[in-house]
Design an enzyme around this catalytic site. Structure first.
Site, PDB file in Angstrom:
ATOM      1  N   ASP A   1      -1.889   9.558  -6.699  1.00  0.00           N
ATOM      2  CA  ASP A   1      -0.423   9.593  -6.714  1.00  0.00           C
ATOM      3  C   ASP A   1       0.207   8.260  -6.329  1.00  0.00           C
ATOM      4  O   ASP A   1       1.422   8.112  -6.348  1.00  0.00           O
ATOM      5  CB  ASP A   1       0.114  10.712  -5.815  1.00  0.00           C
ATOM      6  CG  ASP A   1      -0.278  10.552  -4.345  1.00  0.00           C
ATOM      7  OD1 ASP A   1      -0.766   9.465  -3.954  1.00  0.00           O
ATOM      8  OD2 ASP A   1      -0.105  11.515  -3.570  1.00  0.00           O
TER       9      ASP A   1
ATOM     10  N   LYS B   1       0.873  -1.166   0.000  1.00  0.00           N
ATOM     11  CA  LYS B   1       0.000   0.000   0.000  1.00  0.00           C
ATOM     12  C   LYS B   1       0.912   1.219   0.000  1.00  0.00           C
ATOM     13  O   LYS B   1       1.769   1.352   0.873  1.00  0.00           O
ATOM     14  CB  LYS B   1      -0.901  -0.022   1.243  1.00  0.00           C
ATOM     15  CG  LYS B   1      -2.071   0.938   1.220  1.00  0.00           C
ATOM     16  CD  LYS B   1      -2.969   0.667   2.419  1.00  0.00           C
ATOM     17  CE  LYS B   1      -4.211   1.548   2.395  1.00  0.00           C
ATOM     18  NZ  LYS B   1      -5.094   1.243   3.542  1.00  0.00           N
TER      19      LYS B   1
ATOM     20  N   ASP C   1     -14.810  -4.749  -3.755  1.00  0.00           N
ATOM     21  CA  ASP C   1     -13.378  -4.876  -4.045  1.00  0.00           C
ATOM     22  C   ASP C   1     -12.556  -4.957  -2.762  1.00  0.00           C
ATOM     23  O   ASP C   1     -11.346  -5.188  -2.823  1.00  0.00           O
ATOM     24  CB  ASP C   1     -12.891  -3.708  -4.907  1.00  0.00           C
ATOM     25  CG  ASP C   1     -13.123  -2.360  -4.244  1.00  0.00           C
ATOM     26  OD1 ASP C   1     -14.283  -2.039  -3.941  1.00  0.00           O
ATOM     27  OD2 ASP C   1     -12.150  -1.617  -4.017  1.00  0.00           O
ATOM     28  N   ASN C   2     -13.211  -4.771  -1.605  1.00  0.00           N
ATOM     29  CA  ASN C   2     -12.527  -4.887  -0.318  1.00  0.00           C
ATOM     30  C   ASN C   2     -12.881  -6.170   0.429  1.00  0.00           C
ATOM     31  O   ASN C   2     -12.542  -6.316   1.603  1.00  0.00           O
ATOM     32  CB  ASN C   2     -12.860  -3.691   0.577  1.00  0.00           C
ATOM     33  CG  ASN C   2     -12.109  -2.438   0.161  1.00  0.00           C
ATOM     34  OD1 ASN C   2     -11.081  -2.519  -0.506  1.00  0.00           O
ATOM     35  ND2 ASN C   2     -12.627  -1.285   0.530  1.00  0.00           N
TER      36      ASN C   2
ATOM     37  N   ARG D   1       1.701  -5.735   3.580  1.00  0.00           N
ATOM     38  CA  ARG D   1       0.783  -6.574   4.350  1.00  0.00           C
ATOM     39  C   ARG D   1       0.965  -8.037   3.957  1.00  0.00           C
ATOM     40  O   ARG D   1       1.320  -8.357   2.813  1.00  0.00           O
ATOM     41  CB  ARG D   1      -0.675  -6.151   4.134  1.00  0.00           C
ATOM     42  CG  ARG D   1      -1.220  -6.412   2.758  1.00  0.00           C
ATOM     43  CD  ARG D   1      -2.747  -6.306   2.743  1.00  0.00           C
ATOM     44  NE  ARG D   1      -3.224  -4.972   2.903  1.00  0.00           N
ATOM     45  CZ  ARG D   1      -3.626  -4.186   1.912  1.00  0.00           C
ATOM     46  NH1 ARG D   1      -3.543  -4.612   0.652  1.00  0.00           N
ATOM     47  NH2 ARG D   1      -4.091  -2.990   2.137  1.00  0.00           N
TER      48      ARG D   1
END
Length: 453
Positions: A126, A114, A253-254, A180
């Site tokens: 960004d 991430k 999507d999570n 992660r």
């Protein structure tokens, strides 16, 4: 490099899916890499705990490939419903998967990022992560692990020396890259993309990959996959509730297909049992409020069924989907019994205790963490008057699953409310003092030891 090849077991199974599922990308070239957090407890389970700090930073800040796994980072492609609105312009926009390996129990694990830079799916973003966002993810994952919620774990946080501008926190703010450890980044949205593109061959391939690598089952039966996902996600929803946790953004999507929570943005722990409590300031309708999380997760799993309908008849998919509620109820009962620290008796008695507990928490306004701390082991203090009489009477018939001899029980309950998060971040922001963060992680792990079997 890892010095124990019998523990470090690299894999590259993601490559079996082929180019249509991901895009090779390069990590950002950060101005600096300052190691801020390394999770050696998690690292030991995949055989990378022996890395020196310099090696760690090279692999998890500069993303030099780990040996014998993925040769370069891969940004995964997916779609998803965001607050129930379909979005075909998603995909890994500020992260990628850059390694796979087996953990000590043989599970296939992904190392994902991430804040690692832009990808073809970044759109106007960004590709970066704020340092505060990384600190918040450490706190969320540590707390959830201690509270028995299936969750990704934060393996690493490295500060990267950039100044970021964000609309939801004071800017410019410091930047970081997070790694992660996850049992897969295959999402419900991964299947939705293939259905949207009417790629039946891709759907079948992803079903087979998921069953084989994430569930250790042969075959490519979509109905069997949905049945497994229903069970895992019902468990996740139940444990969110017992933990008092609000994810905040339960978009499709999570939600990954292993039922493991991940990707922590506007999360919160509810101070009291308030079904309407929300975590995200932009969740104006309370779609993902504390008490609506089982409904939200069920709805997401329904979207998996819709996607799979392209390659199998609807009737068995509907039958599998209809099992979410019947599976959720015993899961939430067991999750709350676990947090109460008592052993199950029989389904009817257990359900009565859990329902009485939820009613008393909701009407009394007693803090969730306070109550479960005081009640652990089955003895509710006399200070709990009405509406706790029914709970105290019911608890008296239960056997404790663990005593209160651990030193944790002689102190105060460990919690993670928003004011505590801000109190941990402030010394980092003001004085670059990381002592409160490391002390809190130690306290959370101490609680986890006290709660564990």
């Amino acid at each position: 490099m890892p010095t124990r090849p019998q523990v470090y077991r690299p894999e590259a199974t993601l490559l079996d899916l082929g180019d249509g599922f991901f895009d090779p990308v390069a990590p950002a070239d950060f101005p600096e890499t300052r190691l801020r957090f390394r999770n050696d407890r998690a690292a030991a389970q995949i055989g990378v705990d022996t890395l020196t700090d310099d090696e760690w930073t090279r692999h998890f800040g500069r993303f030099a490939p780990l040996p014998d796994t993925l040769p370069q980072p891969l940004a995964l492609r997916y779609h998803g419903h965001q607050f129930r609105n379909y979005n075909p312009d998603l995909g890994d926009g500020r992260g990628f998967t850059f390694a796979q390996m087996r953990d000590e129990s043989g599970r296939l694990m992904d190392l994902g990022t991430k804040g690692s830079g832009q990808t073809p799916w970044s759109r106007a973003g960004d590709g970066r992560l704020t340092l505060k966002g990384g600190v918040r993810e450490i706190l969320a994952t540590e707390m959830l692990e201690a509270l028995n919620v299936p969750s990704s774990r934060t393996l690493s946080l490295i500060e990267t020396g950039e100044h970021l501008h964000r609309g939801d926190e004071p800017s410019p703010t410091r930047s970081a890259v997070l790694v992660r450890l996850n049992h897969s980044h295959v999402r419900i949205g991964s299947f939705q993309r293939l259905a949207y593109e009417r790629d039946e061959a891709g759907l079948r391939k992803l079903v087979g990959y998921t069953l084989r690598n994430l569930y250790d089952e042969d075959g490519d039966d979509p109905v069997r996959l949905l049945d497994l996902v229903v069970g895992r996600t019902a468990r996740l929803a139940a444990r969110y509730m017992a933990a008092g946790f609000v994810h905040g953004v339960l978009n499709s999507d999570n939600i990954n297909v292993t039922g493991e929570s991940f990707d922590y943005g506007p999360w919160r722990f509810a101070p009291t049992w308030d079904p309407a409590f929300t975590a995200a300031y932009f969740d104006h309708q309370g779609l993902y409020a504390f008490g609506r999380q089982p409904e939200a997760i069920h709805w997401d799993v329904m979207q998996l069924a819709v996607a799979l309908r392209q390659i199998v008849e609807s009737e068995p998919l509907v039958a599998a989907l209809d099992q979410f509620g019947p599976r959720y109820q015993p899961e939430v009962t067991q999750a709350i019994l676990w947090r109460l620290g008592v052993r199950s008796r029989d389904p009817d008695t257990d359900r009565d205790l859990v329902q009485a507990t939820e009613r008393a928490l909701r009407t009394s306004g007693v803090g969730i963490d306070r109550f479960f701390f005081d009640a652990f082991g089955g003895e509710l203090p006399d200070t709990y008057a009405d509406p706790w009489t029914e709970v105290r009477t019911a608890l008296a018939s239960y056997e404790p699953r663990k005593d209160r001899s651990h030193a944790y029980w002689s102190g105060e309950p460990c919690s993670m409310l928003i004011d505590e998060v801000e109190a941990i971040w402030s010394p980092i922001a003001d004085d670059d003092d990381w002592t409160p963060l490391h002390a809190k992680v130690a306290a959370i792990r101490n609680m986890g030891d006290a709660l564990a079997e």
